[in-house]
Enzyme design. Structure first.
Site, PDB file in Angstrom:
ATOM      1  N   HIS A 285      85.814  46.045  74.165  1.00  0.00           N
ATOM      2  CA  HIS A 285      86.964  46.817  73.499  1.00  0.00           C
ATOM      3  C   HIS A 285      87.816  47.576  74.282  1.00  0.00           C
ATOM      4  CE1 HIS A 285      88.483  49.622  70.147  1.00  0.00           C
ATOM      5  NE2 HIS A 285      88.958  48.551  69.697  1.00  0.00           N
TER       6      HIS A 285
ATOM      7  N   LYS B 275      90.868  48.772  77.062  1.00  0.00           N
ATOM      8  CA  LYS B 275      92.097  48.553  77.464  1.00  0.00           C
ATOM      9  C   LYS B 275      92.342  49.313  78.906  1.00  0.00           C
ATOM     10  CE  LYS B 275      92.110  48.413  72.794  1.00  0.00           C
ATOM     11  NZ  LYS B 275      91.053  48.910  71.685  1.00  0.00           N
TER      12      LYS B 275
ATOM     13  N   ASP C  96      96.072  48.072  92.414  1.00  0.00           N
ATOM     14  CA  ASP C  96      96.008  48.724  94.039  1.00  0.00           C
ATOM     15  C   ASP C  96      94.831  49.954  93.943  1.00  0.00           C
ATOM     16  OD1 ASP C  96      97.690  46.766  95.011  1.00  0.00           O
ATOM     17  OD2 ASP C  96      99.362  48.122  95.100  1.00  0.00           O
TER      18      ASP C  96
ATOM     19  N   HIS D 297      96.493  54.467  65.162  1.00  0.00           N
ATOM     20  CA  HIS D 297      95.400  53.664  65.991  1.00  0.00           C
ATOM     21  C   HIS D 297      95.042  54.496  67.055  1.00  0.00           C
ATOM     22  CE1 HIS D 297      94.189  50.091  68.660  1.00  0.00           C
ATOM     23  NE2 HIS D 297      93.721  49.912  67.374  1.00  0.00           N
TER      24      HIS D 297
ATOM     25  N   LYS E 256      93.077  57.276  69.549  1.00  0.00           N
ATOM     26  CA  LYS E 256      91.657  57.924  69.475  1.00  0.00           C
ATOM     27  C   LYS E 256      91.760  59.157  70.509  1.00  0.00           C
ATOM     28  CE  LYS E 256      91.666  52.919  69.703  1.00  0.00           C
ATOM     29  NZ  LYS E 256      91.636  52.670  68.343  1.00  0.00           N
TER      30      LYS E 256
ATOM     31  N   ASP F 174      88.458  72.933  71.353  1.00  0.00           N
ATOM     32  CA  ASP F 174      89.075  74.327  71.944  1.00  0.00           C
ATOM     33  C   ASP F 174      90.385  74.048  72.866  1.00  0.00           C
ATOM     34  OD1 ASP F 174      86.945  75.469  70.635  1.00  0.00           O
ATOM     35  OD2 ASP F 174      85.764  75.475  72.528  1.00  0.00           O
TER      36      ASP F 174
END
Length: 371
Positions: free
Chosen positions: A122, A124, A129, A289, A291, A296
Site C-alpha cells: 500500500h 506510495k 537520486d 483520503h 492519513k 500536541d
C-alpha cells in the site's frame, strides 16, 4: 514561509542534519512537482504506488520515466498487483519494459499461495537520486486531479522531503524491491524525523506501537484524519482514556467513501467514542483520503497508513513521523480547514439512527479485520 500546501518549503531543522519539507494538498501540484523531479534526475528513480494508472495523470509520469530510462538511468517501478489491476495493463507494462524500466508487481495472484493475496503493498513513494522523496496518501490516478477529475477529486495530503531522510527512503525502497519487506534502518532517527514501515524484524507492529505510545502520552490534543477508521481495541482504549483525562480528541473521517463496509465498521465505534467525549466529524464535500495524526504541538505523522486493521497489521505501509514545527503547523492548519467542511456527529442524533443502519454497522464490525 508559506503555511499552505503546495506553497514554499517548510523551514529546515537546525543543526548539522537538515531536512526540508513541502506539503501538498492538491494532486495537480504534486504530480507536476514529481514530473519536474523526474526530469532533473541524474542517476536513479524509484517509484512505488498502490494504484498506478496509465490515465491522464499516470501516462505523463510514465512517459517521463521511460525517457529517463532510455537515457541510461536506473528506473524502477514497484506497483501492487491488485491496486493497479486493470489500470496498468499488460500493454503498458510491455511498453515500460521495452524502454528499459524495471517493473515489479507485488503479490500477483497465485493458486500456490492464495493467502498472500490478502497482504498488499500500500506504499506510495517516489525517490529521486536518493536526495528527494515523496510520501503520503496520493495514488497516481485521475481521482487525485482537479484538472481531470473535477471538483470532486479526492482530498489528500502528500509531503516532499529533501535531505537525509530521502536517503533512508531510497534504502527502504531498495530493500523492499529485493524482497526484504521488514528491513528498517539501523539508526532510523534523523533530526527527530523518521520514515518507518509498519512492520520490521524487531517489531511486527512498529507503527501501531509508535501511535499507541503517542496517544498514551498526549497532554493537549489528538487530531486524526483518516478515510478508514477501524481501530483495534487497544487504540480505541487509548482514544477513550485520552478524552476522559481532558485531551481534545477529534476524529475526522469521510462521509463519501469508496468502501461502504469500512464505513459501516467505523460508524459502529461512534457511540462508544462519543459517550466518552471523543469528537467525531465526517468530511462532506468529497472523499477524504489523507492519513494524518497530530499529537500536541510537537508530533505529527503523514503517510500511507490508514487507522485500521489492514494498514496496521496486514498491508505494507510507509509513514513519516516528524517533530518539525513548521510541517506540523501546516498539517494543523489543513486539519482545521477540513473541519470547517465537516459535519460533527452528535451523540443524541446517533442514538436514534434506526435498526437497519445499526445492523449495517454490526455487519461492518464483524468484517473489520478483512476490510
Amino acid at each position: 514561509m508559506n503555511t499552505g500546501p503546495g506553497g514554499d518549503a517548510c523551514e529546515p531543522e537546525g543543526g548539522a542534519v537538515k531536512n526540508v519539507f513541502r506539503l501538498f494538498g492538491e494532486g495537480d501540484e504534486l504530480y507536476a512537482d514529481m514530473a519536474r523531479s523526474i526530469r532533473t534526475a541524474t542517476r536513479r528513480i524509484f517509484l512505488a504506488s498502490y494504484i498506478l494508472a496509465a490515465d491522464e495523470v499516470g501516462a505523463h509520469l510514465l512517459d517521463e520515466l521511460m525517457k529517463q530510462s532510455r537515457q541510461g538511468l536506473d528506473v524502477r517501478i514497484h506497483v501492487d498487483a491488485l491496486g493497479s489491476s486493470g489500470v496498468l495493463t499488460r500493454q503498458h507494462r510491455r511498453q515500460l519494459r521495452a524502454a528499459g524500466v524495471r517493473l515489479q508487481r507485488f503479490h500477483s495472484w497465485s493458486w500456490r499461495h492464495p493467502l498472500r493475496y490478502n497482504r498488499r503493498d500500500h506504499r506510495k513513494l517516489l525517490v529521486v537520486d536518493g536526495e528527494t522523496a515523496y510520501v503520503g496518501g496520493f495514488n497516481i490516478h485521475r481521482e487525485g486531479s482537479r484538472r481531470f477529475y473535477g471538483p470532486q477529486r479526492w482530498r489528500d495530503m502528500h509531503v516532499r522531503i529533501n535531505g537525509p531522510l530521502a536517503k533512508e527512503a531510497d534504502a527502504l525502497f531498495d530493500a523492499f524491491w529485493c524482497g526484504d519487506t521488514q528491513w528498517n534502518p539501523d539508526n532510523p532517527t534523523v533530526g527527530n524525523n523518521r520514515i518507518i514501515p509498519n512492520t520490521t524484524r524487531a517489531c511486527r507492529v512498529q507503527l501501531r506501537c509508535a501511535i499507541k505510545e503517542q496517544l498514551a502520552g498526549a497532554s493537549d490534543r489528538i487530531w486524526l484524519a483518516t478515510p478508514y477508521f477501524v481501530p483495534d481495541r487497544g487504540l480505541r482504549k487509548q482514544l477513550v482514556l485520552a478524552a476522559r483525562r481532558g485531551i481534545d480528541v477529534r476524529i475526522l473521517t469521510t462521509e463519501k467513501t469508496d468502501s461502504i463496509p469500512a464505513q459501516w465498521a467505523a460508524r459502529a465505534f461512534y457511540r462508544e467514542l462519543l459517550e466518552h467525549g471523543v469528537r467525531v466529524f465526517e468530511y462532506t464535500p468529497r472523499l477524504l483520503h489523507s492519513k494524518v495524526l497530530l499529537v500536541d504541538d510537537a508530533w505529527g505523522s503523514i503517510g500511507t497508513a490508514n487507522f485500521d486493521y489492514r494498514s496496521l497489521f496486514i498491508n505494507y505501509e510507509l509513514t513519516l513521523i516528524s517533530e518539525n514545527e513548521a510541517l506540523n503547523g501546516q498539517l494543523r492548519n489543513e486539519f482545521i480547514t477540513d473541519l470547517r467542511d465537516a459535519r460533527e456527529i452528535t451523540g443524541i442524533a446517533w442514538k436514534h439512527r434506526g435498526f437497519i443502519k445499526g445492523a449495517y454497522d454490526t455487519l461492518g464490525l464483524l468484517l473489520r479485520k478483512w476490510l
